[in-house]
Design a protein around this motif. Structure first.
Motif, mmCIF file in Angstrom:
data_model
loop_
_atom_site.group_PDB
_atom_site.id
_atom_site.type_symbol
_atom_site.label_atom_id
_atom_site.label_comp_id
_atom_site.label_asym_id
_atom_site.label_seq_id
_atom_site.Cartn_x
_atom_site.Cartn_y
_atom_site.Cartn_z
ATOM 1 N N ASN A 167 23.109 -10.568 -16.120
ATOM 2 C CA ASN A 167 21.757 -10.026 -15.929
ATOM 3 C C ASN A 167 21.601 -9.444 -14.526
ATOM 4 O OD1 ASN A 167 20.506 -10.619 -18.487
ATOM 5 N ND2 ASN A 167 20.540 -12.780 -17.893
ATOM 6 N N ALA A 168 22.552 -8.611 -14.154
ATOM 7 C CA ALA A 168 22.552 -8.005 -12.827
ATOM 8 C C ALA A 168 22.570 -6.479 -12.956
ATOM 9 C CB ALA A 168 23.737 -8.495 -12.016
ATOM 10 N N THR A 169 22.330 -5.814 -11.836
ATOM 11 C CA THR A 169 22.169 -4.365 -11.839
ATOM 12 C C THR A 169 22.829 -3.740 -10.624
ATOM 13 O OG1 THR A 169 20.018 -4.594 -12.951
ATOM 14 C CG2 THR A 169 20.466 -2.488 -11.898
ATOM 15 N N VAL A 170 23.451 -2.595 -10.855
ATOM 16 C CA VAL A 170 23.888 -1.719 -9.765
ATOM 17 C C VAL A 170 23.193 -0.381 -9.983
ATOM 18 C CG1 VAL A 170 25.805 -0.598 -8.603
ATOM 19 C CG2 VAL A 170 26.134 -2.853 -9.627
ATOM 20 N N ARG A 171 22.565 0.126 -8.926
ATOM 21 C CA ARG A 171 21.854 1.402 -9.035
ATOM 22 C C ARG A 171 22.276 2.335 -7.904
ATOM 23 N NH1 ARG A 171 15.608 1.136 -9.975
ATOM 24 N NH2 ARG A 171 15.524 0.495 -7.789
ATOM 25 N N ILE A 172 22.309 3.610 -8.216
ATOM 26 C CA ILE A 172 22.490 4.636 -7.202
ATOM 27 C C ILE A 172 21.120 5.251 -6.956
ATOM 28 C CG2 ILE A 172 23.758 6.681 -6.474
ATOM 29 C CD1 ILE A 172 25.560 4.294 -7.142
ATOM 30 N N ILE A 173 20.586 5.058 -5.770
ATOM 31 C CA ILE A 173 19.257 5.572 -5.431
ATOM 32 C C ILE A 173 19.447 6.912 -4.731
ATOM 33 C CG2 ILE A 173 17.069 5.102 -4.286
ATOM 34 C CD1 ILE A 173 17.804 3.071 -6.459
ATOM 35 N N PHE A 195 0.826 -1.208 0.000
ATOM 36 C CA PHE A 195 0.000 0.000 0.000
ATOM 37 C C PHE A 195 0.866 1.266 0.000
ATOM 38 C CE2 PHE A 195 0.696 1.238 4.357
ATOM 39 C CZ PHE A 195 0.090 2.486 4.517
ATOM 40 N N TYR A 196 2.089 1.168 0.551
ATOM 41 C CA TYR A 196 2.991 2.320 0.505
ATOM 42 C C TYR A 196 3.302 2.718 -0.936
ATOM 43 C CZ TYR A 196 4.333 1.976 5.501
ATOM 44 O OH TYR A 196 4.357 1.973 6.876
ATOM 45 N N ALA A 197 3.401 1.713 -1.819
ATOM 46 C CA ALA A 197 3.872 1.936 -3.189
ATOM 47 C C ALA A 197 2.752 2.302 -4.157
ATOM 48 C CB ALA A 197 4.597 0.681 -3.689
ATOM 49 N N MET A 198 1.542 2.514 -3.664
ATOM 50 C CA MET A 198 0.410 2.795 -4.547
ATOM 51 C C MET A 198 0.353 4.251 -5.005
ATOM 52 S SD MET A 198 -1.282 0.045 -5.121
ATOM 53 C CE MET A 198 -0.965 -1.617 -4.544
ATOM 54 N N GLY A 199 1.310 5.055 -4.588
ATOM 55 C CA GLY A 199 1.279 6.467 -4.956
ATOM 56 C C GLY A 199 1.650 6.701 -6.404
ATOM 57 N N GLU A 200 1.445 7.951 -6.837
ATOM 58 C CA GLU A 200 1.821 8.328 -8.191
ATOM 59 C C GLU A 200 3.344 8.432 -8.300
ATOM 60 O OE1 GLU A 200 -1.272 11.356 -9.856
ATOM 61 O OE2 GLU A 200 -1.168 11.669 -7.684
ATOM 62 N N GLY A 201 3.852 8.487 -9.529
ATOM 63 C CA GLY A 201 5.297 8.580 -9.728
ATOM 64 C C GLY A 201 5.649 9.212 -11.054
ATOM 65 N N THR A 202 6.677 10.041 -11.057
ATOM 66 C CA THR A 202 7.172 10.668 -12.286
ATOM 67 C C THR A 202 8.564 10.135 -12.599
ATOM 68 O OG1 THR A 202 7.995 12.526 -10.976
ATOM 69 C CG2 THR A 202 5.835 12.777 -11.955
ATOM 70 N N HIS A 203 8.872 9.999 -13.887
ATOM 71 C CA HIS A 203 10.133 9.346 -14.255
ATOM 72 C C HIS A 203 11.302 10.315 -14.390
ATOM 73 C CE1 HIS A 203 8.804 10.687 -18.252
ATOM 74 N NE2 HIS A 203 10.056 10.623 -18.596
ATOM 75 N N GLN A 246 13.149 6.058 -7.529
ATOM 76 C CA GLN A 246 13.187 4.708 -8.080
ATOM 77 C C GLN A 246 13.037 4.639 -9.598
ATOM 78 O OE1 GLN A 246 13.552 1.733 -6.311
ATOM 79 N NE2 GLN A 246 13.934 2.909 -4.452
ATOM 80 N N LEU A 247 12.296 5.560 -10.199
ATOM 81 C CA LEU A 247 12.012 5.462 -11.640
ATOM 82 C C LEU A 247 13.187 6.002 -12.451
ATOM 83 C CD1 LEU A 247 8.244 6.509 -11.748
ATOM 84 C CD2 LEU A 247 9.230 4.236 -11.574
ATOM 85 N N ILE A 248 14.288 5.266 -12.397
ATOM 86 C CA ILE A 248 15.543 5.717 -12.995
ATOM 87 C C ILE A 248 15.541 5.456 -14.495
ATOM 88 C CG2 ILE A 248 18.035 5.387 -12.997
ATOM 89 C CD1 ILE A 248 17.772 4.507 -10.054
ATOM 90 N N GLN A 249 15.682 6.508 -15.277
ATOM 91 C CA GLN A 249 15.777 6.353 -16.727
ATOM 92 C C GLN A 249 16.245 7.668 -17.347
ATOM 93 O OE1 GLN A 249 11.462 5.686 -17.723
ATOM 94 N NE2 GLN A 249 11.800 7.385 -19.135
ATOM 95 N N ASN A 250 16.600 7.609 -18.622
ATOM 96 C CA ASN A 250 16.944 8.818 -19.358
ATOM 97 C C ASN A 250 15.688 9.672 -19.540
ATOM 98 O OD1 ASN A 250 19.742 8.368 -19.778
ATOM 99 N ND2 ASN A 250 19.251 6.835 -21.338
ATOM 100 N N PRO A 251 15.808 10.965 -19.758
ATOM 101 C CA PRO A 251 17.033 11.659 -20.149
ATOM 102 C C PRO A 251 17.896 12.156 -18.991
ATOM 103 C CG PRO A 251 15.172 13.137 -20.304
ATOM 104 C CD PRO A 251 14.609 11.806 -19.933
ATOM 105 N N ILE A 252 17.366 12.150 -17.759
ATOM 106 C CA ILE A 252 18.121 12.782 -16.671
ATOM 107 C C ILE A 252 18.897 11.773 -15.836
ATOM 108 C CG2 ILE A 252 17.947 14.256 -14.627
ATOM 109 C CD1 ILE A 252 15.419 15.468 -15.755
ATOM 110 N N TYR A 253 18.255 10.657 -15.498
ATOM 111 C CA TYR A 253 18.809 9.785 -14.471
ATOM 112 C C TYR A 253 19.299 8.437 -14.978
ATOM 113 C CZ TYR A 253 16.331 13.293 -11.778
ATOM 114 O OH TYR A 253 15.886 14.488 -11.267
ATOM 115 N N GLY A 254 19.327 8.248 -16.287
ATOM 116 C CA GLY A 254 19.659 6.949 -16.850
ATOM 117 C C GLY A 254 21.007 6.399 -16.424
#
Length: 987
Positions: free
Chosen positions: A498-504, A291-299, A509-517
């Protein structure tokens, strides 16, 4: 009724003024509406230094030597002088407020002051009277509820309406408990049953129906702003949201105690006692945190800190409205204007939310998997003990001390411009958090590596963080503590597939281009690789590092069977990747001590190096054929741990105390941080959260504290609202000073305490209520009730209720014979009309009838909501909506007249009627009435229906002999029945 002539002079009061003025029910509403904006809790808007929200403030000595209120003396009170002043420029409220006090309100304030100025906390913050409850606890709850309601009815001089007829009752119970109409068979059975407990049997039947959970889960989904996509530009999927929906349905059907549901929602990932699904064995408790994750989100938010602040604000807003019916988010920028919620309380909760981390979680975690992990650990220990036992025997023949060239950790910790953020070459995870089973709780240092035949020990493993300690394809996440970015680069030495390293950064969380890719790096290398992140644009931001097997595709986590990741170290630096030099100094190690430390998982890299040297020189044995069955067992157990289905939930982070954002500005912070905690008006001592984690455990403990006056009241009020159409407190999401007062306060307190005594059973509470005379009354209002109680506040009759959008749609499916009772599973894709356009539009449209499944199983896409649901007032899911609007607009009639779905159901029903080959038109009409309206038609209605059918036949040029077989005629007739108000109302 309030009289117009209310007082004459002095202290002579009209009879319309209450004999005993109650502060909460008579005085506080006046102060809140007319005075608090300038003289309330918020110091930023307070005028003349006067507070009227506290006794101390209202009776304090003012600058000019007077007191606003002098208890017992209205004539000496400055407040009375100002509210009755002849000069409009001096009279309060001020002219610019556009408010004024009525004569009644002035009289109430005067009488209250003369009676001694009794001051109370707001009614919602006063705990229910347990002593009063104990006096009536031995009485049947059904009778006690009726007594409270009857008292109010008699006080108002009203007469209770008679009991509704059986047809109305069963339709009411069926729809309100399950959201579906009763079947003709069930109606006939109830009408024929003349036993005293006939109604009780009907109630129990629907309470135990699987459709009950679907109905009441949908109610709850409004409260937690349930959706399956995030909205905004691309409407990205919320992974596994439907798993949470199914969790709710099961929980309501199983009557999971409400206090347990609360705990699972707020801290289901941290519970010592997990609730396992009885049939599948899955971990139910963790699903609540979705239920915490049901909020809106922008990429791609430009201001990532503001984005975090908005997301946390939504979490606070939904959490406090849902469980406490308080508008805590109003204290984001300043102290709450009306309720006793200072800004410090808001940021105490902000720290709790900020210290939690969104995380994908395996949805199919079973008790069996937990047991397998435990058994694997036991096998590993057995292998170590077997090898160590042999080696300890052999160590007596080995020189006590041997020399081995052993590496040290990188000597760069104090080097200018560099910082080691993690060194996994030792045995522990260097303060990082490991979630799931992939990484375990330690590195690979000291693990046994055998040959393919599982007989010969090749070596003892060096240290590294590895997700394949058990096998590949197992979920796990390795996350660093929070840190402030102060170096240009972060480097991770890793390899994997097939692994990932991310800087949060700032929990984004919605990490992608053009800014955060560039903050998300994929790993597909079977040799060690230096993975470099350029963080110079985000210096000064809060961040943590996340390493995990698997990848994200359009922000949905996927874990292939071959996925794994190994990590040796993580380093932060300014320019060039540091050169890590190992020491070549010799280390002297006690062999026996090394073996014992290794067997007890306490070995150092130097000891491992020593033991491997002895193994390579065959000084220590390496042949262990007895290891083969143990290794095979370990491999078999590990294969059952592979994960493939995930949902977005929440997990523990590291404790963060938030500063206050001055005026809500995330760029203007207070110097001192606020200790994590809950609301000071509710907790007895608002003690700071002392845990190193988020503080969610302490949060849920405060909400479920027996002394918390809100939690049980709020939930029983929601139940009452869904049964009667209006809560005892009409503002079901706001028990604060701006909310409505309870119409039946003693009843509300009785129900709240009864709820706790019944061990928080939702079904028991519903049963108590629907068994009452109040619930069974007819909707017919007497002439006096229509005159003095037009809104039916005192429940002298049952309220006329329009069905919700889902019940209307599901009723259409059921009545038409197109109902698919299949439960659970992924949502049915939304049916897209030509008018539903825009970014994020799905590539394919779902079926017009949603596969005949209930509305709760239809996809909820924020950018592409179903038109029928919206027009019939399903709320847009951005915050808590415990009470839906009930509108009556032309678009609703247009939907029922023209929507292809409605027309399709009319045609399906018509085909069913014709296929029965019943040539008696009266029987056909009776069948339609009983299915659609839950009753048989009156004779006049039959005649009208037959006349209308003849009219339809003429409009379609159908001959009289062909009417009974005409699809067009019967489709139009069924369609006309769907458009009757009685079809969408409970009357």
């Amino acid at each position: 009724m309030i009289a117009f002539t209310l007082f004459r002079c002095g202290n002579e009061y009209s009879a319309s003024i209450p004999e005993k003025v109650d502060f909460n029910f008579h005085v506080r509403p006046i102060l809140v509406q007319k005075c608090y904006l300038c003289h309330g809790p918020d110091p930023s808007s307070r005028e003349a230094g006067l507070r009227l929200d506290t006794f101390e403030g209202a009776t304090a000595l003012l600058e000019k030597g007077t007191r606003a209120i002098v208890p017992g003396h209205a004539e000496k009170s400055e407040l009375v002088h100002r509210i009755t002043h002849e000069d409009p420029d001096l009279r309060m409220p001020a002219i610019e407020s556009n408010m004024e006090l009525s004569e009644y309100e002035i009289a109430v304030l005067k009488k209250w002051i003369d009676q001694g100025t009794e001051w109370k906390p707001h009614w919602a913050f006063i705990a229910p009277d347990r002593e009063a409850f104990q006096k009536v606890d031995n009485e049947e709850p059904i009778h006690q509820i009726d007594n409270f309601i009857l008292d109010k009815i008699e006080q108002q001089g009203l007469e209770p309406a008679p009991q509704a007829d059986k047809n109305a009752l069963i339709r009411r119970v069926s729809y309100l408990l399950t959201g579906l109409p009763p079947t003709p068979e069930k109606i006939n059975q109830f009408i024929a049953d003349q036993s005293p407990d006939a109604y009780e049997k009907v109630v129990d039947h629907y309470l135990n129906s699987s459709a009950f959970g679907e109905r009441w889960a949908r109610h709850w989904m409004d409260v937690v702003r349930y959706a399956e996509t995030k909205g905004h530009e691309f409407d990205y999927t919320i992974p596994g949201a439907w798993k949470y929906r199914d969790y709710l349905i099961r929980a309501f059907n199983e009557d999971v105690p409400y206090d347990l549901l609360v705990r699972e929602h707020l801290a289901g990932d941290m519970m010592d006692s997990i609730r396992w699904n009885k049939e599948t064995g899955f971990n139910e408790s963790q699903l609540g945190t979705a239920f915490y994750a049901m909020g809106e989100g922008t990429h791609s938010p430009v201001d990532i800190r503001k984005d975090e602040a908005d997301r946390i604000d939504n979490m606070i807003d939904v959490t406090t409205k849902t469980f406490q019916a308080l508008t805590v988010s109003c204290a984001r920028c300043h102290d709450h204007k009306f309720d006793p919620i200072p800004t410090a309380d808001y940021y105490a909760m902000y720290g709790v939310m900020e210290s939690s981390r969104f995380s994908q979680r395996p949805a199919n975690l079973t008790f069996e998997k937990v047991e397998n992990v435990t058994e694997i650990a036991a096998v590993s220990d057995a292998l170590k003990n077997m090898v160590a036992g042999q080696w300890l025997k052999e160590s007596t023949t080995v020189s006590t001390k041997v020399s081995a060239k052993s590496p040290k950790a990188p000597e760069i910790a104090s080097h200018p411009g560099y910082e080691v953020m993690a060194d996994f070459r030792n045995g522990d995870l260097d303060g990082w958090k490991s979630e799931g089973y992939a990484f375990g709780q330690q590195t690979t240092l000291g693990e046994l590596i055998f040959d393919k035949k599982n007989k010969n020990l090749l070596k003892i493993a060096d240290g590294k963080a590895s997700s394949q300690q058990l096998t590949k394809g197992i979920y796990g996440a390795l996350r660093s503590p929070n840190f402030t970015i102060d170096k240009n680069f972060i480097g991770v030495k890793a390899m994997g597939e097939n692994a990932t390293v991310r800087i949060i950064i700032d929990n984004f969380q919605l990490i992608q281009n053009p800014i955060y890719g560039e903050l998300d790096k994929k790993i597909n290398s079977k040799v060690w690789k230096n993975i470099k992140f350029n963080l110079s644009p985000w210096k000064g931001h809060k961040a943590y590092i996340e390493i995990l097997p698997g990848t994200f595709k359009k922000h949905v986590y996927q874990l292939p069977e071959n996925a794994f990741v190994d990590v040796e170290y993580v380093v932060a630096f300014e320019k060039e990747w540091p050169s890590l030099k190992n020491s070549s100094n010799a280390e002297i190690t006690n062999v026996r001590q090394a073996i014992e430390d290794w067997a007890n998982n306490k070995c150092s890299p130097q000891q491992v190096k020593t033991l491997n040297n002895l193994l390579n020189k065959k000084i220590l044995s390496g042949h262990f054929p007895e290891a083969n069955p143990l290794l095979k067992k370990k491999k078999l157990l590990a294969q059952h741990l592979v994960d493939s289905t995930f949902f977005m939930g929440i997990s523990e982070g590291f404790g963060i105390n938030s500063p206050v954002f001055n005026r809500g500005n995330h760029n203007d912070l207070s110097k001192e941080a606020v200790s994590r905690g809950f609301l000071s008006a509710i907790t007895s001592e608002n003690a700071p959260v002392v845990s190193t984690g988020s503080g969610r455990i302490e949060l849920v403990d405060a909400i479920l504290d027996p002394d918390n006056p809100l939690t049980s009241r709020v939930m029983v009020n929601r139940i009452w609202h869904h049964l009667f159409g209006r809560g005892i407190v009409e503002t079901v999401d706001n028990f604060g000073l701006q909310g409505k007062l309870p119409t039946h306060p003693q009843l509300l307190d009785y129900l709240a305490l009864r709820f706790q005594e019944d061990k928080w059973s939702i079904k028991k509470m519903i049963r108590h209520i629907v068994m009452t005379k109040a619930f069974k009354r007819s909707v017919s209002a007497g002439s006096r009730a229509q005159k003095i109680d037009p809104n039916n506040l005192w429940l002298s009759h049952f309220p006329v209720r329009r069905l919700e959008s889902e019940a209307i749609r599901d009723g259409l499916l059921m009545v038409a014979g197109n109902f698919n009772p299949e439960m659970y599973g992924p949502p049915v894709p939304v049916h897209l009309t030509e008018f539903m356009q825009g970014r994020g539009r799905p590539g394919t449209s779902g079926p017009i009838d949603g596969d005949g499944k209930r509305s709760i199983y239809q996809e909820v896409r924020r950018n592409f909501m179903q038109p029928m649901m919206l027009i019939f007032d399903r709320p847009i899911p951005f915050s808590t909506f415990g009470k839906r609007n009930v509108t009556n607009v032309p678009a609703q009639s247009l939907i029922l007249m023209n929507d292809p779905f409605v027309l399709q159901q009319a045609e399906i029903m018509a085909k069913d009627i014709i296929s029965q080959n019943n040539k008696n038109i009266d029987t056909r009409l009776e069948y339609i009435y009983i299915k659609a309206l839950g009753r048989e038609p009156e004779q006049a209605e039959l005649e009208q229906a037959k006349t209308f059918i003849n009219t339809l036949a003429k409009s379609h040029d159908i001959k009289e002999d062909d009417v009974l077989d005409s699809l067009d005629v019967w489709k139009d007739y069924c369609h006309s029945v769907f458009n009757l108000k009685e079809f969408i109302y409970l009357i």
